[in-house]
Design an enzyme around this catalytic site. Structure first.
Site: not given
Length: 568
Positions: A19, A21-24, A26, A41, A146
């Site tokens: 997976g 996302g915008g900052m990491a 996984v 992560k 968040d």
């Protein structure tokens, strides 16, 4: 040619990507020390260009790792190390911040929402799981900051798991503006108004974000949408959301007041904590739908114009109007802006008039009071300080590992907030460190010991096996904490358990009688066996065994082979 898998901190093997996302990103991983599958992560190195962020990140991860709850994804470890993918021209400080988490098999809530409509029962169940996690984390002093569908996992069994506690705070503390923060986190759609304005936040910001998630589950869209994060942030600060049932006629009207209350601009008009939010949600499921008039009255109460709201809106306009990408998503004629300007001018004129009247009447007593800072005072001194200001103290006991017993942890409202004369101030007083009692573990089986530790609020640590001929496999022999001792919750308890095996030594060369006695002493059975094709010895000695030296199961039979005297 295959490449060696990457290993972080000499312990965590990084496997395939599962997976991002915008900052990491996984990855599936494996803890080589404890022999268990984990999720790793790895954050964008751009977030860790200075040591101050890395320090905040580790501290927040450590805070999150102390939480243990079925609705929260466990954080096992965190750290940073040099990024092997950084080229030779990369800065010397290029590092990879990472966290090691519990590996969950399930589906992100954002993917469930994007797959199609969600039933009301499922929507309520998902939000109830989020609130259950927040109720625990807020009582532990951890604000998520968040909450969004991308940070909520639904397991294959339907259990809700909230992840990424502490990361948002580490990121937001390193960002100076709303634009920078939204660029990094990408969650403007779920921001509370106070986050959008860059103000300090508390647990009620999480409740607002949860309200946005509930709204999206009920209607299929977020309450505020725009072409840029700043445009959405502006709407969080100043615009009134439509009731969910007005967007989706299948959404039960009984849930409208719950959502509108959670989305109040003023944190003090929202639910005071996650437990009250959950209780209201549960009650609304079986409750009647409010009338249009009642919804209108509630909307007016929560979102109606006031001098305070007008001032906040004006300040927000000054902060956000420099972004030319702002786009209104709510319908309304352009003339509304003219009336908004007239209303704002009227508020300013009223404020000036009030100021003139106030300075012309110096003898008029004020009924406004400012809550004093009584943190770490004794409860008696705090009550006296509030009493001197004509405020009433309501004492509530709460455990604390930082404030000594009998002293004040915090107040609600907090210090510096203006209140009216005679208002009640909730004063949270430390009852000392929270402790739990260690259960009796010695003599239990390992599964029973695990259940006992979990029921007591303790964590199982390392399990070491030790040979003992008198105990069944997995029987607890020792524990690192004594029974009935009072220790902090979530303390790790290490165990020594019976292996169910004993060590067999090499008995060749021993007499059969001596070898038989030795086997019986260590919990094994001897079976002497005569061989006829070898020269006999007197006395008979063992020339071979059916089992090789080493650890074998208790009660095993070992064949002792020796040479028989020839018949004659």
């Amino acid at each position: 040619m295959s490449t060696e898998p990457r290993v972080l901190a000499g312990r965590y093997r990084v496997d395939e990507l599962i997976g991002h996302g915008g900052m990491a990103k996984v990855y599936r991983g494996f803890d080589l020390t404890l022999g268990r599958a984990v999720a790793i992560k790895i954050l964008d190195p751009e977030l860790a260009r200075d040591t101050a962020f890395r320090t905040r990140f580790r501290l927040e991860a450590q805070s999150a790792s102390r939480m243990s709850h079925p609705s929260i994804v466990r954080v096992f470890d965190a750290g940073d190390e040099a990024d092997p993918q950084a080229g030779s021209g990369a800065p010397s400080g290029t590092v990879t911040p990472y966290i090691v988490m519990e590996l969950i098999h399930g589906t992100l809530l954002k993917d469930i929402i994007s797959a199609g409509p969600v039933s009301v029962d499922d929507a309520v169940r998902y939000v109830d799981g989020i609130l259950e996690a927040l109720d625990y984390s807020h009582r532990a002093g951890v604000v998520h900051r968040d909450i969004k569908p991308g940070n909520v996992m639904v397991t294959e069994k339907g259990q809700v798991k909230v992840m990424d506690f502490g990361i948002a705070r580490a990121v937001s503390d390193s960002s100076s503006t709303v634009a920078e923060t939204t660029q990094i986190i990408g969650t403007a759609a779920y921001f509370s108004p106070e986050q959008a304005k860059g103000e300090p936040v508390d647990a009620r910001a999480d409740l607002y974000s949860t309200g946005v998630v509930l709204y999206e589950l009920l209607t299929g869209r977020q309450p505020f949408r725009g072409e840029s994060p700043v445009a959405v942030a502006y709407q969080h600060v100043s615009e009134t959301p439509l009731a969910p049932s007005e967007v989706n006629e299948d959404s039960p009207g009984a849930l409208d007041p719950i959502v509108l209350r959670a989305l109040a601009k003023d944190p003090y008009q929202r639910y005071p904590d996650a437990a009250h939010f959950r209780a209201a949600l549960d009650a609304a499921v079986e409750g009647r739908a409010p009338s249009r008039k009642e919804i209108g009255a509630l909307t007016s109460e929560l979102y109606g114009p006031s001098p305070k709201q007008a001032q906040e809106t004006a300040r927000s306009l000054r902060q956000l109007s420099s972004d030319t990408t702002m786009t209104r998503t709510q319908s309304g004629p352009p003339v509304a802006w003219i009336w908004a300007g007239v209303a704002l001018l009227a508020v300013l004129l009223t404020s000036v008039l009030f100021w003139v009247v106030s300075i012309s009447s110096p003898d008029t007593p004020s009924t406004s009071r400012t809550v004093p800072n009584v943190v770490d005072m004794s409860s008696e001194r705090a009550q006296n300080a509030l009493s001197e200001l004509d405020l009433t103290a309501k004492l509530v006991l709460e455990s604390s590992s930082e404030i000594v017993e009998g002293n004040v942890i915090r107040t609600d409202p907090q210090a510096g907030v203006a209140v009216a004369e005679g208002d009640e101030i909730t004063v949270y007083v430390s009852s000392g460190k929270e402790t739990v009692v260690v259960p009796t573990l010695v003599g239990l089986s390992l599964p029973q010991a695990k259940d006992a530790l979990s029921a007591a609020g303790l964590q199982l640590g390392t399990v070491i096996q030790r040979n003992d001929k008198s105990l069944q496999a997995d029987t607890v022999m020792e524990a690192s904490e004594k029974a009935d001792a009072e220790i902090a919750p979530d303390t790790v308890v290490n165990l020594v358990v019976a292996s169910g095996r004993v060590t067999l030594t090499d008995l060749t060369g021993w007499t059969v009688d001596a070898a038989t006695r030795q086997l019986e002493q260590i919990g094994l059975a001897a079976q002497p066996t005569e061989l006829t094709d070898c020269p006999a010895t007197d006395p008979a000695t063992v020339i071979s065994m059916s089992e090789a030296p080493g650890d074998i199961a208790i009660g095993s039979t070992v064949e002792l082979r020796f040479c028989a005297a020839p018949a004659g």
